[in-house]
Scaffold this motif. Sequence first.
Motif, PDB file in Angstrom:
ATOM      1  N   LYS A 160     -16.391  52.926 -12.116  1.00 42.78           N
ATOM      2  CA  LYS A 160     -15.359  53.416 -13.024  1.00 42.78           C
ATOM      3  C   LYS A 160     -16.027  53.761 -14.351  1.00 42.78           C
ATOM      4  O   LYS A 160     -16.643  52.913 -14.988  1.00 42.78           O
ATOM      5  CB  LYS A 160     -14.262  52.381 -13.242  1.00 42.78           C
ATOM      6  CG  LYS A 160     -13.050  52.950 -13.973  1.00 42.78           C
ATOM      7  CD  LYS A 160     -11.972  51.907 -14.218  1.00 42.78           C
ATOM      8  CE  LYS A 160     -11.256  51.512 -12.960  1.00 42.78           C
ATOM      9  NZ  LYS A 160     -10.155  50.539 -13.231  1.00 42.78           N
ATOM     10  N   TYR A 209     -15.541  57.102  -9.491  1.00 44.89           N
ATOM     11  CA  TYR A 209     -16.503  57.933  -8.758  1.00 44.89           C
ATOM     12  C   TYR A 209     -16.939  57.172  -7.523  1.00 44.89           C
ATOM     13  O   TYR A 209     -17.025  55.947  -7.526  1.00 44.89           O
ATOM     14  CB  TYR A 209     -17.720  58.250  -9.630  1.00 44.89           C
ATOM     15  CG  TYR A 209     -17.369  59.084 -10.835  1.00 44.89           C
ATOM     16  CD1 TYR A 209     -17.397  60.469 -10.773  1.00 44.89           C
ATOM     17  CD2 TYR A 209     -16.974  58.481 -12.025  1.00 44.89           C
ATOM     18  CE1 TYR A 209     -17.058  61.239 -11.875  1.00 44.89           C
ATOM     19  CE2 TYR A 209     -16.628  59.245 -13.128  1.00 44.89           C
ATOM     20  CZ  TYR A 209     -16.669  60.622 -13.044  1.00 44.89           C
ATOM     21  OH  TYR A 209     -16.318  61.372 -14.135  1.00 44.89           O
ATOM     22  N   CYS A 217     -20.042  57.320  -4.454  1.00 46.36           N
ATOM     23  CA  CYS A 217     -21.288  57.928  -3.985  1.00 46.36           C
ATOM     24  C   CYS A 217     -21.844  57.086  -2.850  1.00 46.36           C
ATOM     25  O   CYS A 217     -21.325  56.005  -2.558  1.00 46.36           O
ATOM     26  CB  CYS A 217     -22.309  58.040  -5.125  1.00 46.36           C
ATOM     27  SG  CYS A 217     -22.899  56.459  -5.756  1.00 46.36           S
ATOM     28  N   GLY A 236     -22.190  56.175 -17.601  1.00 44.70           N
ATOM     29  CA  GLY A 236     -22.165  57.104 -16.473  1.00 44.70           C
ATOM     30  C   GLY A 236     -23.491  57.258 -15.763  1.00 44.70           C
ATOM     31  O   GLY A 236     -23.611  58.052 -14.836  1.00 44.70           O
ATOM     32  N   LEU A 254     -23.625  59.748 -12.419  1.00 42.17           N
ATOM     33  CA  LEU A 254     -22.519  59.566 -11.484  1.00 42.17           C
ATOM     34  C   LEU A 254     -21.523  60.713 -11.507  1.00 42.17           C
ATOM     35  O   LEU A 254     -20.805  60.916 -10.540  1.00 42.17           O
ATOM     36  CB  LEU A 254     -21.791  58.264 -11.784  1.00 42.17           C
ATOM     37  CG  LEU A 254     -22.296  57.067 -11.013  1.00 42.17           C
ATOM     38  CD1 LEU A 254     -21.552  55.814 -11.417  1.00 42.17           C
ATOM     39  CD2 LEU A 254     -22.185  57.273  -9.527  1.00 42.17           C
ATOM     40  N   ARG A 255     -21.461  61.449 -12.575  1.00 45.43           N
ATOM     41  CA  ARG A 255     -20.510  62.564 -12.648  1.00 45.43           C
ATOM     42  C   ARG A 255     -20.952  63.750 -11.801  1.00 45.43           C
ATOM     43  O   ARG A 255     -20.126  64.509 -11.311  1.00 45.43           O
ATOM     44  CB  ARG A 255     -20.323  62.986 -14.097  1.00 45.43           C
ATOM     45  CG  ARG A 255     -19.640  61.915 -14.942  1.00 45.43           C
ATOM     46  CD  ARG A 255     -19.625  62.321 -16.419  1.00 45.43           C
ATOM     47  NE  ARG A 255     -19.096  61.245 -17.232  1.00 45.43           N
ATOM     48  CZ  ARG A 255     -19.842  60.353 -17.881  1.00 45.43           C
ATOM     49  NH1 ARG A 255     -21.147  60.413 -17.827  1.00 45.43           N
ATOM     50  NH2 ARG A 255     -19.276  59.404 -18.591  1.00 45.43           N
ATOM     51  N   THR A 256     -22.277  63.915 -11.630  1.00 41.18           N
ATOM     52  CA  THR A 256     -22.816  65.062 -10.895  1.00 41.18           C
ATOM     53  C   THR A 256     -23.605  64.664  -9.657  1.00 41.18           C
ATOM     54  O   THR A 256     -23.844  65.501  -8.788  1.00 41.18           O
ATOM     55  CB  THR A 256     -23.747  65.893 -11.793  1.00 41.18           C
ATOM     56  OG1 THR A 256     -24.894  65.090 -12.134  1.00 41.18           O
ATOM     57  CG2 THR A 256     -23.036  66.363 -13.054  1.00 41.18           C
ATOM     58  N   LEU A 267     -21.733  62.676  -3.520  1.00 38.97           N
ATOM     59  CA  LEU A 267     -20.483  62.247  -4.150  1.00 38.97           C
ATOM     60  C   LEU A 267     -19.331  62.513  -3.187  1.00 38.97           C
ATOM     61  O   LEU A 267     -19.308  63.536  -2.502  1.00 38.97           O
ATOM     62  CB  LEU A 267     -20.249  62.996  -5.458  1.00 38.97           C
ATOM     63  CG  LEU A 267     -21.292  62.793  -6.549  1.00 38.97           C
ATOM     64  CD1 LEU A 267     -20.916  63.586  -7.793  1.00 38.97           C
ATOM     65  CD2 LEU A 267     -21.447  61.325  -6.888  1.00 38.97           C
TER      66      LEU A 267
END
Length: 105
Positions: free
Chosen positions: A32, A38, A40, A59, A72-74, A88
Amino acid sequence: MSEFVAVARWDELGEGELLGVEVEGEAICLAKVDGAVYACNGECTHVGGRLYEGELQDGVLTCPVHGAQFDLRTGKVLRGPARQDLVLYPVRVEDGLIKVALPPE
C-alpha cells in the motif's frame, strides 16, 4: 484476464506495508503506497527472494536478499542486481476486500 480473486481485507494492509498472499498457486506481494494497493510477483526477478519480506519506502521495494530495488508503481528495476522488471497485477478494492487478477496463461 482471469477473474479478480479476494486475497486480503483492506484493513490487513497498512500504509507503507507489504503482505504476501497467494493467487491460483502463485506468490503475490501486496503493497500500500499513498492509499493505493499494488500487486506484483512475490519473488524477486534476480534470485527469487521473497519480496513481501523486503522493505518498502516511498514506493520503492527493496529485495531482502541482494538489495535489488523496484518502483512499485511501474514495476521497473531501479537498482540491480535484478535486470528484469516486476510483473504488476490488476488490483481492485471492493467492499473492504483487496482483489487481484492474474493474466491468462
